[in-house]
Design an enzyme around this catalytic site. Structure first.
Site, short mmCIF file in Angstrom:
data_model
loop_
_atom_site.label_atom_id
_atom_site.label_comp_id
_atom_site.label_asym_id
_atom_site.label_seq_id
_atom_site.Cartn_x
_atom_site.Cartn_y
_atom_site.Cartn_z
N GLY A 113 13.08 20.31 36.26
CA GLY A 113 14.01 20.17 35.14
C GLY A 113 13.47 20.65 33.81
O GLY A 113 14.25 20.99 32.91
N GLU B 183 16.69 24.88 38.16
CA GLU B 183 17.76 24.05 37.60
C GLU B 183 18.34 24.70 36.37
O GLU B 183 17.80 24.54 35.28
CB GLU B 183 17.24 22.65 37.28
N TYR C 155 14.97 5.36 39.62
CA TYR C 155 14.99 5.10 38.17
C TYR C 155 16.44 4.85 37.77
O TYR C 155 17.37 5.02 38.58
CB TYR C 155 14.43 6.29 37.38
N TRP D 248 13.33 10.68 43.90
CA TRP D 248 12.64 11.04 42.66
C TRP D 248 12.46 9.74 41.91
O TRP D 248 13.47 9.16 41.53
CB TRP D 248 13.46 12.04 41.82
#
Ligand SMILES: *[C@@H]1O[C@H](CO)[C@@H](O)[C@H](O)[C@H]1NC(C)=O
Ligand SMILES: *[C@@H]1O[C@H](CO)[C@@H](O)[C@H](O)[C@H]1NC(C)=O
Ligand SMILES: *[C@@H]1O[C@H](CO)[C@@H](O)[C@H](O)[C@H]1NC(C)=O
Ligand SMILES: *[C@@H]1O[C@H](CO)[C@@H](O)[C@H](O)[C@H]1NC(C)=O
Ligand SMILES: *[C@@H]1O[C@H](CO)[C@@H](O)[C@H](O)[C@H]1NC(C)=O
Length: 369
Positions: free
Chosen positions: A101, A142, A259, A349
């Protein structure tokens, strides 16, 4: 049919058969997770027996020569990654992830746009993977965001697969695995991915089924950051779009976020999904690892809620509201992946956010069985 045509046809179908065989010895399941050094969590502490595949993130793409490189600070942990994680689980497979990212998507677009640059990427990625003893490579561009870039991505994947097959034949080693992390749906805001090249050339795709809502881009209301079901954006809608595009379910791996995101509620007494909010409660984007969220809950005696309709967890205390995936969401998503859709597996992730007692990794692995 004339004999002039028959021989080429036989040869052609033989080639197609061989091309498919070259990576059909593939995986029966992917129980995956990404690791990155800045998580502050050493690779040696990963409980690798909970995973079949671990992704080491990220290698970089040099914008001058289009070679894949590893920064000097990452070269020691990356070069020993496979050996390190195989201590606890000799069967675990490792993939070197490229991009991510924070990488500049324009560099990937420039690389994919010319054959000589693609060759540089492909050659250097294979050389790096072999010299560091990875079992595969994972492209995290990305995102390709025009029809031309999607076409070029298709060329890149086709050439990458051919080169990997070639290298395997020449070295006598098992072919490297090839995977890619992709957008949540089969189109990037109406621009379709190159489905045929993905299907022919990749072992699987990692579908990033998260970041649907966050205070950075949806500040005015709370929301389920990685809802499985939702009338707006959802994991199910994304996975279904990939299957409808023609990709085999057994080439699709569902992303699980370890997360969540913290919003500031406008009114502490209005604390449901989509409640009015005013941006992030913690830091610029409000992102919080699972461990941090569990600490927040225990330190503040936060209320916790699981919404099984949407498949999300959330918690709140005062005006802080956090949407995230706890064990219930993870379990529901893994059974969706396995039973409802017959996918190849899941990936998280990131592994370093689940390092206190492996609650999420353990739940995911045992739900799959
Ligand atoms: C790692 O996971 C395995 C498999 O679930 C479990 O038996 C073991 O206790 C875990 N190890 C640690 C240190 O948590
Ligand atoms: C990469 O290029 C070098 C130099 O041309 C060549 O020797 C090597 O075999 C190539 N490696 C791969 C994996 O294609
Ligand atoms: C595969 O190897 C052959 C022979 O070494 C070579 O001519 C060809 O260019 C290679 N193809 C790829 C895609 O690397
Ligand atoms: C939202 O927060 C900003 C400061 O971050 C504040 O200036 C503003 O008044 C808040 N809006 C509402 C509706 O509370
Ligand atoms: C779950 O969320 C949906 C969407 O906001 C809502 O309609 C539903 O009532 C919620 N379910 C529970 C049990 O709170």
């Amino acid at each position: 049919m004339s004999s002039k045509l028959t021989l080429p046809l036989i040869l052609l179908s033989g080639l197609i058969f061989l091309a498919q065989l070259s990576f059909s010895t593939g995986q029966t399941v992917v129980k995956g997770a990404y690791w990155f050094p800045d998580s502050g969590f050493p690779a040696s502490s990963i409980n690798s027996s909970l995973f079949t595949h671990l992704f080491c993130a990220f290698a970089d793409l040099n914008s001058a020569n289009y070679q894949v490189t590893v920064s000097s600070s990452n070269s020691a942990p990356f070069s020993s990654f496979t050996q390190t994680v195989q201590k606890n689980n000799p069967a675990v497979k490792t993939l070197l992830s490229i991009g991510g990212g924070n990488a500049n998507p324009a560099t990937f677009a420039a690389m994919a746009s010319q054959a000589s640059r693609r060759k540089s990427f492909i050659n250097s990625s294979i050389t790096l993977a072999r010299s560091y003893n990875f079992h595969g490579l994972d492209l995290d561009w990305e995102y390709p965001s025009s029809t031309t870039e999607m076409t070029n991505l298709g060329s890149l994947l086709t050439e990458w697969r051919a080169a990997v097959a070639n290298e395997s034949k020449a070295s006598g080693k098992t072919a490297l695995l090839l995977a890619a992390a992709v957008f949540r749906s089969a189109d990037y805001y109406t621009i379709n991915y190159p489905f045929q090249a993905i299907s022919n050339s990749l072992d699987w795709i990692n579908v990033m089924a998260y970041d649907f809502y966050g205070p950075g881009w949806s500040p005015k209301n709370t929301g389920p950051p990685a809802a499985l079901y939702n009338s707006q954006v959802s994991g199910n809608a994304g996975i279904t779009s990939w299957i409808q595009a023609g990709l085999a379910a057994k080439k699709i791996v569902l992303g699980l976020p370890f997360y969540g995101y913290a919003w500031r509620l406008l009114n502490a007494n209005n604390h449901g999904l989509y409640a009015p909010a005013n941006g992030s409660a913690i830091g610029q984007y409000g992102d919080q690892g699972y461990n941090q969220i569990r600490n927040f809950i225990s330190q503040n005696g936060a209320q916790t809620v699981y919404n099984a309709t949407v498949v999300t967890n959330y918690c709140y205390s005062g005006t802080t509201w956090i949407g995230y995936d706890d064990t219930q969401s993870i379990s529901a998503k893994v059974s969706y992946a396995k039973v409802t859709k017959g996918l190849l597996g899941y990936f998280a992730w990131h592994v370093g956010a689940d390092n206190s007692n492996w609650a999420l990794s353990q739940t995911a692995s045992s739900t799959w069985g």
